[in-house]
Every structure is written in C-alpha cells, then in structure tokens.
Write a protein that holds these residues in place. Structure first.
Motif, short mmCIF file in Angstrom:
data_model
loop_
_atom_site.label_atom_id
_atom_site.label_comp_id
_atom_site.label_asym_id
_atom_site.label_seq_id
_atom_site.Cartn_x
_atom_site.Cartn_y
_atom_site.Cartn_z
N LEU A 7 4.51 0.64 -9.46
CA LEU A 7 4.21 1.57 -10.56
C LEU A 7 2.70 1.72 -10.73
N TRP A 8 1.94 0.73 -10.34
CA TRP A 8 0.47 0.91 -10.32
C TRP A 8 0.12 2.08 -9.41
N HIS A 9 0.85 2.22 -8.30
CA HIS A 9 0.63 3.33 -7.38
C HIS A 9 1.21 4.62 -7.97
N MET A 10 2.49 4.58 -8.28
CA MET A 10 3.24 5.79 -8.62
C MET A 10 2.77 6.44 -9.92
N GLU A 11 2.59 5.62 -10.94
CA GLU A 11 2.30 6.21 -12.25
C GLU A 11 0.83 6.58 -12.42
N GLN A 12 -0.05 5.98 -11.65
CA GLN A 12 -1.42 6.53 -11.62
C GLN A 12 -1.40 7.84 -10.85
N PHE A 13 -0.64 7.87 -9.77
CA PHE A 13 -0.57 9.10 -8.97
C PHE A 13 -0.03 10.25 -9.81
N MET A 14 0.95 9.99 -10.64
CA MET A 14 1.50 11.07 -11.47
C MET A 14 0.44 11.63 -12.42
N ASP A 15 -0.49 10.79 -12.85
CA ASP A 15 -1.61 11.31 -13.65
C ASP A 15 -2.50 12.20 -12.81
N GLU A 16 -2.74 11.77 -11.58
CA GLU A 16 -3.58 12.60 -10.70
C GLU A 16 -2.91 13.95 -10.46
N VAL A 17 -1.60 13.92 -10.29
CA VAL A 17 -0.83 15.15 -10.06
C VAL A 17 -0.94 16.07 -11.28
N ALA A 18 -0.76 15.51 -12.45
CA ALA A 18 -0.82 16.32 -13.68
C ALA A 18 -2.18 16.97 -13.83
N LEU A 19 -3.22 16.17 -13.67
CA LEU A 19 -4.56 16.70 -13.89
C LEU A 19 -4.93 17.75 -12.84
N ALA A 20 -4.47 17.53 -11.60
CA ALA A 20 -4.75 18.51 -10.54
C ALA A 20 -4.06 19.83 -10.82
N GLY A 21 -2.90 19.75 -11.48
CA GLY A 21 -2.15 20.97 -11.80
C GLY A 21 -2.51 21.54 -13.17
N GLY A 22 -3.52 20.96 -13.81
CA GLY A 22 -3.93 21.44 -15.12
C GLY A 22 -2.95 21.13 -16.22
N LYS A 23 -2.21 20.03 -16.06
CA LYS A 23 -1.18 19.67 -17.05
C LYS A 23 -1.62 18.44 -17.85
N ASP A 24 -1.03 18.34 -19.01
CA ASP A 24 -1.19 17.12 -19.80
C ASP A 24 -0.30 16.03 -19.16
N PRO A 25 -0.85 14.86 -18.84
CA PRO A 25 -0.05 13.87 -18.12
C PRO A 25 1.22 13.43 -18.85
N LEU A 26 1.16 13.31 -20.16
CA LEU A 26 2.38 12.93 -20.88
C LEU A 26 3.38 14.09 -20.89
N MET A 68 0.85 -1.19 0.00
CA MET A 68 0.00 0.00 0.00
C MET A 68 0.89 1.24 0.00
N SER A 69 0.42 2.28 -0.72
CA SER A 69 1.14 3.55 -0.73
C SER A 69 0.16 4.68 -0.46
N HIS A 70 0.59 5.59 0.37
CA HIS A 70 -0.14 6.85 0.48
C HIS A 70 0.78 7.94 -0.04
N LEU A 71 0.39 8.52 -1.16
CA LEU A 71 1.28 9.46 -1.86
C LEU A 71 0.66 10.86 -1.83
N LYS A 72 1.51 11.83 -1.56
CA LYS A 72 1.04 13.22 -1.48
C LYS A 72 2.00 14.11 -2.26
N MET A 73 1.45 14.99 -3.08
CA MET A 73 2.29 15.91 -3.85
C MET A 73 1.85 17.35 -3.58
N GLY A 74 2.85 18.19 -3.33
CA GLY A 74 2.58 19.62 -3.26
C GLY A 74 2.91 20.27 -4.60
N LEU A 75 2.00 21.12 -5.10
CA LEU A 75 2.18 21.81 -6.38
C LEU A 75 2.37 23.30 -6.14
#
Lengths: 737, 155
Positions: free
Chosen positions: A538-557, A457-464
């Motif tokens: 990577l199921w955790h990390m790379e889905q989270f990076m999509d969440e981070v991108a979308l929250a910041g109004g960015k294109d995930p790629l 399990m991962s609990h991931l938090k990103m500050g933008l």
C-alpha cells in the motif's frame, strides 16, 4: 531446596531464591491479581476451587466465578477481553464474575482440535472464532435453563437466564447451583446464536481483564518464566543465513563462573524451512548474564556459506532490473496494453520498500523442561499447538506427552507464529539433559535472525483518458516471496498468493488492469509480518493513486470516491473520512494532508494524515483521522487502540526502518541504529467507526498498518512537493523553499 | 563476590560479578522479573527503575554501583497498584502487550515526582527513551496527565 509439583493445568513452585530468601510460586496471589480476572501465568486457572465444566470453554465454580477459556494468544490486541465477551454475550453471565485462562493446547491436540482455532494470526481472532464462541455460550446457557426447567417442572422458555441467575416466576437459582446438572443436559437441538442488532454486551467498552497485571509487573512473559533448577541459555547464530558453524572453543570460557556448557546448534535431519535451525552456538550458565558474557568471549569460527556477496544495493538493483521485464501474470482484466495505447496521458511510479524486522519489545525466548514422561515448553506462542508439535517432532516424543504453556506475548506481529525459536530451545534442552533451560535472545539476535518483512519493488503505470480518469493500470512487482522460500515447488506459476497483496487485489474500478510479478529471493529468512504484503504494497499503491489523481487534475480523495462508486462500504468509509478529517489541499506550503485507504483481513480502513515539514526538512506528524469499517465491533476502546497501534507501526517502518544487508548479513542490531517512533513523535489519532453491520466482521490487528504509511507519504508530498518513493523517509531530503 | 542491595525496602545479598547489570541481578538473582530486558544499551527504557528516586536504566547500571543506594522496581512502586500512575494507567487501559509498561510507569512516576503538573513538553523530554512498539503513546500521555490530576486530589 526445591520442590516441584506439576498438576494438569498449573505449576506450583517453591524454590530458594538465588539471592537468599524464599520465593513462593510463579503464581503469586494478591489483591491486584484477584482484580485482574486472570493469573499472572495466564495458562493457570484463576481460582483454586474445582469448578464444573459445562463445555470445554466454560467452567462455573461453586461461588459462581465463571472461567472462560481463550484459544487465542494475548499479544496486546485484547483477546483476553474480546474472546470472553463473545461467550458472555450468549451465556448471560455476570461479567464481574468472569475469569479467563488460556485453553489447554495439550487437550486441544488430544481431543481432535477441541478448541478449533488456537493459532493467532491473520487478524482472525474474532472473525474466525466468533460463531463457535457464541455457540459455546448459547449452548451452555440453554443447558442451564433446561436444568432449571426440569428441576422446577416448568417449560424451558419460562426460565430466564440473566447475570448468572436463573428465574422462573418466583423460583430463583444461580448458575453455580445448576452447573453440574447443566453439564449433563442433552438438547434435541443446539440454540441459534445472536446476530448483529441483537447484542447487548458486544459493542460496549469494558475494561481489559489483563490490565491490572500489566501495571504492577506481574504479567508473566516468556522472558519471565522461572522453574526450579532452571539454567539459562544465550545463543548466537551464524551472521549470514545459510552459513555454518565450523567450531568454537569452549575451553576459553569453561572456567568462568556459573558456566555449564556450550553446545553446537545444527539442523538435525529434514526440518521444514519454517522451523529450521540456523546454525549457531549456545552457552548455558546458572544466570543469563553469565551465559551471555561467556558467549561473547568465546571464540567461534563460522563458515559464512555461499551468500556472502548479497547486499542491499545489489538486491535493489536486481529488483529494478526485474520490473523492467514482463512477469508472471497475477491479474488481467480487459486489455491493458491496448488501452494504454489509447491513453491521453500516462503516469508512472517506481516504489521500493526494504527488508524489515518485527522488533517486538520482548525479544524471543523459550523455556523447555524435559523429564522422563513429559516435556513442558513455555513461551509467547502465536501458535501453541504448533509449538507442541515442533517439540514433539524434534525430541521424538508423542504429542500427547508435550505440554505447551503460553505466556503473555511481548508483541507478536507474526514473529512468534512459526516456532523456530522453540526448536532451537528444544535442541539446547536436549543437549543440556535433565534440567529446564530458558533460552533468551539478545536484541541483536532478535533483529539479525529477523525473519521479518520481505523487500519489494513495484513499477506502476496508469493510462488516463482525456478527462483525467484512469483507464488502464499496468503494475509490475518484484520481491522476496516467503512462500517460495518455504516451499519452492508450491509456487508453480512464478507467483505466490500473498506477496502482491494490496496491488493485485486493488478495488478501484479501472476497466483494464494487468499485474505481473517476479519472485527474487535472497538468503534472508522471511515470514508473516503485520499485514503481510499489504504493509509494503500500500506504500506503493496508495501513493501512486495520489500521483494518478494529481496528474489527471483530480482531488486525490474525490478520485478514490469516484473509482469505488459500486462499493457501498468503501463509499461509507471514504465519505466519512471526507467529513471527519476536513481534508483539504489549500494549506500553506510546509503543511499538508494526505489520504490513503486499504481493505485487508475483512476491514476497510481509510486515513487522513496531517503533517508539517520545516524548510530544512524536519517532519512533524501532527494528526491522523482514521475511519474504519470492520462490520461489527466487539469493544470500541480496544478497536481504537488497535488503530493507534497500526498507525505507529506503519509510520515507524516508513520513516525509519530498512534492514541493511551487507556481505549477506543484517547490519543493524539495536535501537541505536534501528529506531522506533518515540512518544514525542506520536501524532494525535482520532478514530471514527463507519460500520456496515450485518454479517460482516473484519479483523483489527493488522489492517490499520498498511494505509498509515502512504497517507503519510501523500501528506509529505502535499506539504513539500517531494515524493518519497523508494527510500525510508528519514533518508529523504524533505527541505523546501 | 557478595553484594548487598536494598531493593523495594528489603536487603538482598547476592553472589554476582560486580559489573553484572542491575537488571539481571533483579531478574535472575532476586526473582523481580517485572523489570524487563529490551536492548541492553539503555536505549529503550524497558528496564527503568529508580535509584535514590532518580530514573535509572538498570540494563546499563552495574550492580555494584547500586550498593548503598535505594532501588525501587515496579514491584515496589506501591502496594496493590495504588500509585497514581498505576491508577491512571488502569483507568485508561493503557497497556497493549504490556512488555514496556513497567518501564513506562517507572519513568512516569519519576517524572511526576519531579514535576507534579508536567506539560506535554515535559512528557516528551522525560519519556523520550521509553519505547513502545504497540504504539500506546497516546494513552501514556493521557494517563500521565490523569495521574497528575489524581495525585493533586482529583477523583
């Protein structure tokens, strides 16, 4: 009537078939085998003639047939083709004359690890063997040239070696003619090996040498080993790991046809965790079906032991509690906690992946023959010298008196790397006495003795920041540690090296990163999986990076591209994916594309998944574009097949597979309750190579698995707006309106 | 009890309990180990053979039920791997680990006997119960189409 003759490298068997008629040999000869470039029993020489060994890897027969020995185990990843190519690139042998066989693990042990690497794992076959295999080919080639130079009284640099022929002016000779003399040549200096850009064979697609044996049923797997006088063992171990065998009632079955005996399986002395026998019972009979039927009828009493309260839901709750607390620090860049306070926005994601099993199509098996002066063991070993060592240790034999013979492996994925089944078979054979025993697991035993993937399990938090760019990444991880289970004292600071792979070693340029971990183990046995750590993280990390991108109004790629500007290989891979996949985010609802990228085992792999989801939530995985940088390629077709294979493995696990633990035991046992992806669900996979070249050589067997699942999860979100974080996709409601 | 079975054009007399799955009779009594065990419950297809030309899962077929019928296993599909399915499989290097491939090939051969030019939908339907953990499905699909072309006279 049986007749058995054991020679150094081959087993020639004549036996009366149980059903009447005569079966000759486990090694049959015929046109299909001749074409295969190897024997159905891959531990045997493909030619009967005595050849001349130039070095431990290379034998040249009088007719020019050249046998190249392979130290790695063939489990589908293509080592029987790729490894000889590395030798042949330098040897300048006529590829049509190449045969292959396994290197001899007994000789390896007797001669101080002669073959250098005989354990297959870590996607290391090519990258960890390449230099010494090229060297073996180059050194043999130069000895052949030197032998001809001496015979013809010309300088060695005037002798050309090409397609198994030596020429100098109008002098001409074959490798076969000079092989004996070459084996005696002393060189003042070993030749340099070729580097990237100088290859002629590497990088080309050649037909796999094992395919002919795999289209007519002749390839011998562990399940298929057959010896004269052999009996069959069916086994059942205590359903709860850590439980014990109390008793069994052999009298209830001993009158059944063909029954030879029933035997307790108990650990003897101090056995290392990796190969410790789970307590259980074996029934041995003259056929497997008779053994299995009797085993299933025999009353067995278990002491289920201390862990009968463990269940999946309770364990998941334990992990959920763990990630609420600070843990042992695994990575600390900058000052994450302070930076997080300055963030304009924060994003949090909570992810879980459960226990899983390898589910090789071939369940585990092992065959052991104990005689007065030697022990032979056959099976699909990822680590043949390890199998040899376990047998020697268990039976109190000298390693030099034990011979491990590696069959084809019906899938490996890490399951066959520890040899716990080998100890089990050796223990049964020891008790049976003086006849060979073939032990086979049922599918249910294979899943329930799983030793597969840990739960995590991962609990991931990103500050933008105000522009939506990540400035602080705080990840907390909790999961089952194989290392801690095998040796609790080895995990000094509360972390192990591999369990957090894929999160702790993320490559994104984020000024502040803090990763903490908690080890929370259960009674389940865990060992190497396909891409350990990375596969679930990577199921955790790379889905989270999509969440981070979308929250910041960015294109995930684009965000992934922007966060890896100083990593040229990642830039090449990501930009190639952008170009090849046509990734877009403006598809109609119900359709979606998702990307993910990971670097493991030396290779960078990015993927774009395209899915459609019906309004009622029916998922169709339509397409994957894959971009891989493994530096250099040995043979593109096999590499592409490994990309397909990794995707199927990754999405199968993400869609279907979490082993349920109830009352301490694995619930699922067979394909009716624990499915695999079917052909009708297979996406189209397009593989694109974006190779960095140079000295970079990345692995192929594992790295495609980790990014497959998060690319799928991101595509599902794009199609439905639903994020699957902590359950298998098949349990998630994907319906939309 | 003694059962006589016709397998790959040859009669075998074996002494087994009549309910013994055909799979184990093929493997342990006749030495025909090309047919594989994967699940024992007819859910993976590794044990696929033909009985009177039809696909059968030999792990869930009692040996007695095959008496008087014609059984074909991977060993009897063709001499020297010349069946169009085997030729196509070889051309495209379909197998990885190879363990499921006997069953895949037998299922594909039965499909082509029934539908000489199968659609992708036909392949999905007929190959649904032949599982592959290595993920060779894309190759299998391509090879079935290629085998159909070979059988139809293509080179």
């Amino acid at each position: 009537m049986t007749h058995l003759e054991i020679t150094r490298r081959s087993f020639i068997v004549t036996t009366a078939a149980a059903g009447g008629g005569l079966m000759i040999g486990i090694a049959m000869s015929g046109p299909a085998q001749a074409a295969a470039g190897m024997m159905p029993n891959p531990w045997e020489r493909a030619t009967a003639k005595e050849g001349q060994e130039i070095n431990a890897w290379i034998v040249v027969d009088p007719d020019g047939t050249t046998t190249i020995r392979v130290g790695q185990s063939e489990m589908g990843q293509g080592v029987f083709t790729a490894m000889p190519m590395l030798v042949a690139e330098e040897l300048h042998v006529d590829w049509k004359m190449v045969k292959v066989e396994y290197a001899d693990s007994n000789r390896h042990v007797r001669n101080n690890n002669l073959y250098q690497r005989m354990s297959t794992g870590g996607s290391g076959a090519v990258r960890n063997s390449r230099v010494f295999l090229q060297q073996a080919g180059a050194s043999a080639r130069e000895r052949l040239r030197e032998a001809a130079a001496v015979a013809w009284s010309v300088p060695r640099d005037q002798v050309v070696a090409k397609d198994s022929v030596l020429t100098a002016g109008n002098r001409r000779g074959t490798y076969a003619e000079f092989a004996t003399r070459a084996s005696q040549v002393q060189l003042a200096q070993e030749p340099a090996i070729k580097q990237s850009g100088q290859f002629s064979l590497l990088g080309t697609t050649l037909a796999r040498l094992d395919t002919p044996l795999k289209v007519n049923g002749t390839a011998t797997f562990g399940f298929d080993v057959k010896l004269p006088g052999m009996v069959y063992a069916a086994v059942k171990v205590v359903p709860v790991r850590g439980g014990k065998l109390t008793s069994f009632d052999f009298n209830a079955i001993k009158g059944r046809p063909g029954i030879i005996g029933a035997y307790a399986l108990k650990p003897v002395g101090e056995q290392p965790f990796a190969t410790r026998i789970d307590e259980g019972v074996a029934v041995v009979a003259d056929t497997y079906y008779r053994a299995l039927t009797a085993l299933n009828l025999m009353p067995v009493v278990w002491d289920l032991g201390p862990d009968v309260a463990i269940n999946s839901r309770e364990y998941k709750a334990r992990l959920t509690e763990a990630v609420k607390l600070p843990g042992a620090v695994g990575r600390n860049d900058g000052d994450t906690i302070a930076a997080m306070k300055t963030a304009a926005k924060t994003v949090e994601g909570h992810y879980f992946t459960g226990y899983d099993s390898h589910t090789c199509m071939e369940p585990m098996s092992c065959t052991v023959s104990i005689t007065a002066d030697r022990v032979d063991v056959w099976g699909g070993f990822q680590n043949p010298p390890g199998a040899l060592a376990v047998v020697a240790e268990h039976l109190g034999k000298q390693p030099v008196d034990v011979y491990s013979h590696t069959t084809f492996l019906g899938g490996g994925f890490g399951l066959r790397s520890r040899n716990h089944e080998v100890r089990q078979a050796a223990e049964i054979a020891r008790q049976v006495g003086n006849r060979p025993v073939k032990m086979l697991w049922t599918r249910e035993e294979n899943e329930r003795q799983a030793r597969g993937r840990p739960a995590a399990m991962s609990h991931l938090k990103m500050g933008l920041d105000a522009q939506g760019m990540p400035i602080a990444f705080y990840g907390r991880f909790a999961g089952h540690s194989a290392a801690a289970q095998a040796n609790p004292t080895a995990v000094a600071n509360g972390l192990d090296s591999g369990t957090m792979n894929g999160i702790r070693d993320h490559r994104y340029k984020i000024a502040n990163t803090l990763i903490e971990g908690h080890i929370r183990n259960t009674n389940q046995n865990i060992q190497a999986y396909r891409a350990p750590g990375y596969e679930h993280n990577l199921w955790h990390m790379e889905q989270f990076m999509d969440e981070v991108a979308l929250a910041g109004g960015k294109d995930p790629l684009q965000l992934r591209i922007d966060l890896t500007k100083d990593l040229p290989d990642w830039q090449l891979v990501l930009n190639t994916l952008k170009q090849k996949s046509g990734y877009r985010r403006d598809l109609p609802k119900g359709e979606g594309m998702g990307v993910a990228i990971g670097e493991s085992f030396g290779s960078i792999i990015a993927m774009c998944a395209k899915v459609s989801v019906s309004r009622r939530g029916q998922l169709t995985v339509e397409k994957y574009d894959v971009v891989v940088d493994c530096g250099n390629l040995v043979t593109p077709a096999i590499a592409a097949h490994q990309m397909q294979s990794g995707i199927v493995y990754g999405i199968t696990d993400a869609i279907y597979r979490e082993l349920t633990i109830d009352k301490g035991a694995v619930v699922e046992g067979n394909f009716d309750t624990y499915p695999l992806l079917k052909i009708s669900q297979m996406p189209v996979v397009d593989v694109h190579f974006a190779l960095a070249g140079g000295d970079k050589w990345g692995g192929m067997g594992e790295p495609a698995t980790p990014p497959a699942a998060p690319a799928l999860g991101n595509a599902i979100f794009a199609a439905t707006g639903k994020r699957v974080r902590d359950v298998i996709i098949n349990q998630a409601d994907l319906s939309w309106t | 009890m003694a059962l006589t079975l016709s397998v790959n054009g040859r009669n075998y007399t074996v002494d087994v309990e009549p309910e013994t799955p055909l799979l184990w009779v093929l493997r342990d009594n006749m030495g025909l180990v090309g047919t594989k065990y994967g699940c024992g419950i007819a859910r993976c297809g590794a044990c696929t053979v033909h009985i009177d030309g039809q696909v059968a899962r030999s792990c869930a077929t009692q040996a007695a039920a095959a008496v008087g019928k014609t059984v074909t296993t991977i060993e009897g599909l063709s001499p020297n791997s010349t069946h169009p399915v085997q030729v196509a499989w070889t051309e495209l290097d379909v197998p990885q680990c190879g363990y499921c491939q006997s069953g895949q090939i037998m299922a594909a051969a039965a499909l082509l006997a029934k539908r000489p030019r199968p659609t992708d939908g036909d392949i999905d339907a007929e190959m649904e119960l032949n599982l592959c953990r290595c993920g060779t499905y894309q190759g299998i699909r391509a090879a079935i189409h290629r085998a159909a072309a070979i059988a139809g006279g293509a080179r």
